[in-house]
Motif scaffolding. Structure first.
Motif, short mmCIF file in Angstrom:
data_model
loop_
_atom_site.label_atom_id
_atom_site.label_comp_id
_atom_site.label_asym_id
_atom_site.label_seq_id
_atom_site.Cartn_x
_atom_site.Cartn_y
_atom_site.Cartn_z
N PRO A 278 0.79 -1.24 0.00
CA PRO A 278 0.00 0.00 0.00
C PRO A 278 0.82 1.29 0.00
N LEU A 279 2.15 1.23 0.24
CA LEU A 279 2.94 2.48 0.28
C LEU A 279 2.79 3.26 -1.01
N SER A 280 2.75 2.55 -2.15
CA SER A 280 2.69 3.25 -3.44
C SER A 280 1.25 3.57 -3.83
N ALA A 281 0.28 2.92 -3.19
CA ALA A 281 -1.11 3.06 -3.63
C ALA A 281 -1.89 4.12 -2.84
N LEU A 282 -1.39 4.50 -1.67
CA LEU A 282 -2.09 5.48 -0.84
C LEU A 282 -1.31 6.79 -0.84
N PRO A 283 -1.82 7.82 -1.52
CA PRO A 283 -1.08 9.09 -1.59
C PRO A 283 -0.75 9.66 -0.21
N MET A 284 -1.55 9.29 0.83
CA MET A 284 -1.31 9.87 2.16
C MET A 284 -0.37 9.02 3.01
N ALA A 285 0.16 7.90 2.45
CA ALA A 285 0.97 6.98 3.26
C ALA A 285 2.23 7.64 3.80
N GLN A 286 2.94 8.38 2.96
CA GLN A 286 4.16 9.11 3.38
C GLN A 286 4.43 10.18 2.33
N GLY A 287 5.43 11.03 2.60
CA GLY A 287 5.72 12.15 1.69
C GLY A 287 5.86 11.71 0.24
N GLY A 288 6.69 10.69 0.01
CA GLY A 288 6.98 10.24 -1.36
C GLY A 288 5.85 9.51 -2.03
N SER A 289 4.73 9.27 -1.31
CA SER A 289 3.61 8.55 -1.92
C SER A 289 2.68 9.49 -2.68
N GLY A 290 2.97 10.80 -2.61
CA GLY A 290 2.10 11.77 -3.28
C GLY A 290 2.49 11.98 -4.73
N MET A 291 2.77 13.25 -5.07
CA MET A 291 3.08 13.60 -6.46
C MET A 291 4.32 12.87 -6.98
N GLY A 292 5.29 12.64 -6.11
CA GLY A 292 6.52 11.93 -6.52
C GLY A 292 6.20 10.55 -7.08
N MET A 293 5.28 9.84 -6.43
CA MET A 293 4.89 8.49 -6.87
C MET A 293 4.14 8.56 -8.20
N THR A 294 3.28 9.57 -8.33
CA THR A 294 2.53 9.73 -9.59
C THR A 294 3.48 9.96 -10.75
N LEU A 295 4.49 10.82 -10.54
CA LEU A 295 5.47 11.08 -11.59
C LEU A 295 6.26 9.82 -11.92
N TRP A 296 6.57 9.01 -10.91
CA TRP A 296 7.29 7.75 -11.13
C TRP A 296 6.47 6.86 -12.08
N LEU A 297 5.16 6.74 -11.80
CA LEU A 297 4.30 5.88 -12.61
C LEU A 297 4.16 6.41 -14.04
N ILE A 298 4.03 7.73 -14.19
CA ILE A 298 3.92 8.32 -15.54
C ILE A 298 5.22 8.07 -16.30
N SER A 299 6.34 8.29 -15.62
CA SER A 299 7.65 8.08 -16.24
C SER A 299 7.80 6.64 -16.72
N MET A 300 7.40 5.68 -15.89
CA MET A 300 7.56 4.27 -16.27
C MET A 300 6.63 3.89 -17.42
N ALA A 301 5.43 4.47 -17.44
CA ALA A 301 4.49 4.18 -18.55
C ALA A 301 5.10 4.65 -19.87
N ILE A 302 5.72 5.84 -19.87
CA ILE A 302 6.35 6.37 -21.09
C ILE A 302 7.57 5.53 -21.45
N PHE A 303 8.33 5.13 -20.43
CA PHE A 303 9.52 4.30 -20.68
C PHE A 303 9.13 2.98 -21.34
N ILE A 304 8.02 2.38 -20.88
CA ILE A 304 7.58 1.10 -21.44
C ILE A 304 7.15 1.29 -22.90
#
Length: 597
Positions: free
Chosen positions: A167-193
Motif C-alpha cells: 500500500p505504500l505506493s497506492a495510498l497518496p497519504m501513506a508518506q511524503g513520497g507517496s504523493g506527487m513523486g509516486m505519480t510522476l514515477w508511474l507516468i515516467s515508467m508508462a512512457i519508458f515502457i
C-alpha cells in the motif's frame, strides 16, 4: 529475402542525398548510429546520477546521524544540519534502483548496442523504421526527465522501493513520497515502457526482414541473437508492468481497489476492500525477473563477440550458445515467483518456482563453460574490452552461485530482504551488465566515433572498478547471512548488529573509491571523441560486417552495394587462410568448406 534488401537499398541510395541540418543530424536523427549515441550519452548521465545517489546512502549507512557537507549541499531541507532524513534515504534507494535498472542498464545495453549493431551486423541500411526509432529515443528521454523531475517535488520523490509495492505506493497519504513523486514515477515508467516496446518491435522486424543476402539465422553473430531474443522478452513482459502501473494509478486516483484491502491509518478504516497487494507483486515480478535478462542477455552477446575476437579463436559451441539464449529467454518468464517466497505463497507453488529457477542455471552454465573454453589456449589480446569481458565472466559466475541459494524456497527465507540479496543481484545483474556495457563501449568506440579510447586509462578504469566492485559486494554476503536487513537507513537501534558496523564502513570506502574512479572512464570517453587517435577501419581485426563499413559515417552505412555473406561470423585462425581472421563477406575458396559450428 534479397529482393527486400535490394528494394531497401534502392530507396536509400535515392533518398538520402539531401543535406542534413544540425537538428536533423544530431537531435531528431533517424540514423541508427546517431540514436545509439544518444541512448549511450543519456544513459551515462543517468548512471552518474544513480551512482551519486548510492554514494550518498552508503555514507548514511556507514556514518549514521553524523552531519555531512555533501548532504547539506545536495539535499538542502531534506538534510537539516547535514543529517539525512529517514524518508529521503528511502527515496534515494528507490530512485537509484529505478535509474540503474531501467535508465542506465536497459538504455546503455539494449538502446545503445541494439541500435548500433543490428543494421551494421546483419547488412542493412538502417532500422526497419527510422522514424519509430527516433520516437523511441525521445520517449525514453522524456521518461528520464520526468523521473528526474520527481526529485524536485516538494514532498519528495517516490519512496516505496524500486519495486513500489502497495500500500505504500497506492495510498497518496501513506508518506511524503507517496504523493506527487509516486505519480510522476508511474507516468515516467508508462512512457519508458512505450519507448521500450517501440524499440523492441523495430529490432525484431529489422532482424527478420532486412538481413543481407547470405545472412541466414545461423550466420548471425551472437550479439544479434542476444538483442533479437531480448527484444522478444521485452514485448512479452513489459506490457504486464504497464497494466500494473495503470491499475495502481486507478487505485491512487479513482478509488478502485485492485491492490488494496482492509487498511487502517491511525485507527481510521479506509473504504478499500477486496484487492490484493500480492496481485501487484505477481504483475510486477512477471516483468521484474525477465527484466534481469533484458539487461544481462545483451551483455552476454557483447561478451561472446569480444572474447572470440580477442582470443583469435572461433566461439566455442555456437549453436549451444544460441540454444542457451533461447532457453534463458523461455525460463526467465516462468520463474518470477522466487521473489515472493515470503509472501505467504502456497509451499507447493514455491517448490514449482524453485524447480524452474534452478533449471535456469543449466543454460547459464553452458554459456559460462563455453566462454572459458573459447579463451582456453587462445592467442589473447589483453585490451580493455577483453579485460571487462573476462571480468563479466567472473562476476556472472560468482553472482550466479548465490542465486542457487536464493532460488531455493527453504534457504531463501533465511536471507530474504537482507544484504545477501543486494550482494547477489548487484554482482550478477548490476556489475556484470555494467562490465558488458563497458566492454561494448571500449570495443565499438572506433565504430561509433572514428577514434580510439586511451588504453592506459582503460586499464586503470578496469582494475580499480574490479577491485572496488568485489570490495563492495563480497562482504555484503556475510553481513546478509548475519541477518542485516536492507533498506534500513540506520541500524543503531539494534545492538545485535553493532559488530557489523565496521564492515559497512569498509564497504562504503570501496563504494566511494569505485564511484570516483568512474571519472577516469568519463574523461576518457568524452575527450577521446575529439582528441583520441584516429581509428583504422578494422582496428581489432574482427570478422563481422560492421568493420567493412568506412570509418566516416554515412547515412546508409555502405557507400556502394551492401556486402553479401558467405561464412559464419567467427572464422578466426582458420588453417586454410594466411591471415588469422576471415571476414564474413569473403567468398569461400574453391574446395573450402564453411566451418561447422
Amino acid at each position: 529475402m534479397s529482393t527486400h534488401a535490394d528494394t531497401h537499398e534502392h530507396e536509400d541510395n535515392h533518398g538520402h542525398h539531401h543535406k542534413e541540418t544540425f537538428i536533423t543530424k544530431y537531435i531528431f536523427s533517424q540514423d541508427h548510429k546517431m540514436i545509439s549515441k544518444q541512448y549511450l550519452i543519456t544513459g551515462t548521465i543517468m548512471g552518474v546520477i544513480g551512482v551519486l545517489m548510492s554514494v550518498m546512502f552508503r555514507i548514511q549507512i556507514a556514518w549514521p546521524e553524523e552531519p555531512n557537507v555533501l548532504f547539506e549541499a545536495l539535499l538542502g531541507k531534506w538534510a537539516p544540519d547535514g543529517v539525512m532524513d529517514a524518508d529521503v534515504y528511502l527515496a534515494l534507494v528507490t530512485i537509484h534502483g529505478t535509474i540503474m535498472v531501467f535508465f542506465l542498464l536497459t538504455a546503455g545495453l539494449s538502446g545503445t548496442f541494439s541500435n548500433l549493431l543490428i543494421p551494421l551486423q546483419i547488412g542493412a541500411r538502417d532500422m526497419a523504421s527510422g522514424f519509430l526509432n527516433m520516437i523511441s529515443y525521445w520517449l525514453f528521454f522524456l521518461s528520464a526527465i520526468i523521473m528526474l523531475g520527481s526529485l524536485f517535488v516538494e514532498a519528495g520523490p517516490a519512496a516505496a522501493g524500486w519495486t513500489i509495492y502497495p500500500p505504500l505506493s497506492a495510498l497518496p497519504m501513506a508518506q511524503g513520497g507517496s504523493g506527487m513523486g509516486m505519480t510522476l514515477w508511474l507516468i515516467s515508467m508508462a512512457i519508458f515502457i512505450a519507448s521500450s516496446l517501440l524499440g523492441s518491435l523495430n529490432y525484431i522486424v529489422t532482424v527478420i526482414n532486412l538481413r543481407t543476402k547470405g545472412m541466414s539465422m545461423t550466420r548471425l553473430p551472437l550479439t544479434i541473437w542476444a538483442f533479437f531474443v531480448t527484444a522478444i522478452i521485452g514485448v512479452v513482459s513489459f506490457p504486464v508492468l504497464l497494466s500494473a502501473a495503470l491499475l495502481l494509478i486507478m487505485d491512487r486516483s479513482f478509488g478502485t481497489s485492485f491492490f488494496l484491502s482492509d487498511i487502517f491509518i491511525q485507527g481510521e478504516v479506509l473504504h478499500y476492500q477486496g484487492g490484493s497487494p500480492v496481485l501487484f507483486e505477481h504483475l510486477f515480478w512477471f516483468l521484474g525477473h525477465p527484466e534481469v535478462y533484458i539487461v544481462i542477455l545483451p551483455a552476454m552477446g557483447i561478451v561472446s563477440e569480444i572474447l572470440a575476437s580477442n582470443s583469435r579463436k572461433p566461439i566455442f559451441g555456437y549453436r549451444a550458445m544460441i540454444a542457451s539464449i533461447l532457453a534463458i529467454a523461455f525460463l526467465s518468464t516462468i520463474v518470477w515467483g522466487h521473489h515472493m517466497f515470503v509472501s505467504g505463497m502456497n509451499p507447493f507453488l514455491g517448490s514449482v518456482f524453485t524447480f524452474t529457477t534452478l533449471l535456469i542455471a543449466i543454460p547459464s552454465a553452458v554459456k559460462a563453460f563455453n566462454w572459458i573454453t573459447t579463451i582456453w589456449k587462445g592467442n589473447i589480446q589483453m585490451n580493455t574490452a577483453m579485460l571487462f569481458s573476462i571480468g563479466f565472466v567472473s562476476t556472472f559466475i560468482t553472482g550466479g552461485l548465490t542465486g542457487i541459494i536464493l532460488g531455493d524456497s527453504a534457504l531463501d527465507i533465511n536471507v530474504h530482504d537482507t544484504y545477501f540479496v543486494i550482494a547477489h543481484f548487484h554482482l550478477v545483474m548490476g556489475i556484470s551488465a555494467l562490465y558488458g556495457m563497458f566492454a561494448g563501449v571500449y570495443h565499438w568506440y572506433p565504430k561509433m566515433f572514428g577514434r580510439m579510447m586511451n588504453k592506459n586509462l582503460g586499464y586503470i578504469h578496469f582494475w580499480v572498478t574490479a577491485v572496488c566492485a568485489y570490495g563492495v559486494f563480497f562482504p555484503m554476503h556475510f553481513i546478509g547471512m548475519a541477518g542485516l536487513p536492507r533498506r534500513y537507513y540506520t541500524n543503531t537501534a539494534f545492538p545485535l548488529f553493532d559488530d557489523l558496523h565496521d564492515v559497512n564502513v569498509v564497504i562504503t570506502v570501496f563504494a566511494i573509491i569505485g564511484a570516483v574512479f568512474q571519472i577516469v572512464f568519463l574523461y576518457n570517453f568524452f575527450v577521446s571523441m575529439f582528441y583520441g587517435k584516429r581509428a583504422t577501419q578494422n582496428p581489432w581485426k574482427s570478422t563481422t560486417l560492421e568493420w567493412t563499413t568506412p570509418v566516416e559515417h554515412l547515412h546508409g552505412n555502405w557507400p556502394g552495394a551492401i556486402p553479401h555473406v558467405y561464412r559464419w561470423p567467427y572464422d578466426y585462425s582458420n588453417p586454410g587462410h594466411d591471415v588469422d581472421f576471415v571476414p564474413q563477406n569473403v567468398p569461400l575458396k574453391e574446395g573450402e568448406e564453411e566451418l561447422h559450428h
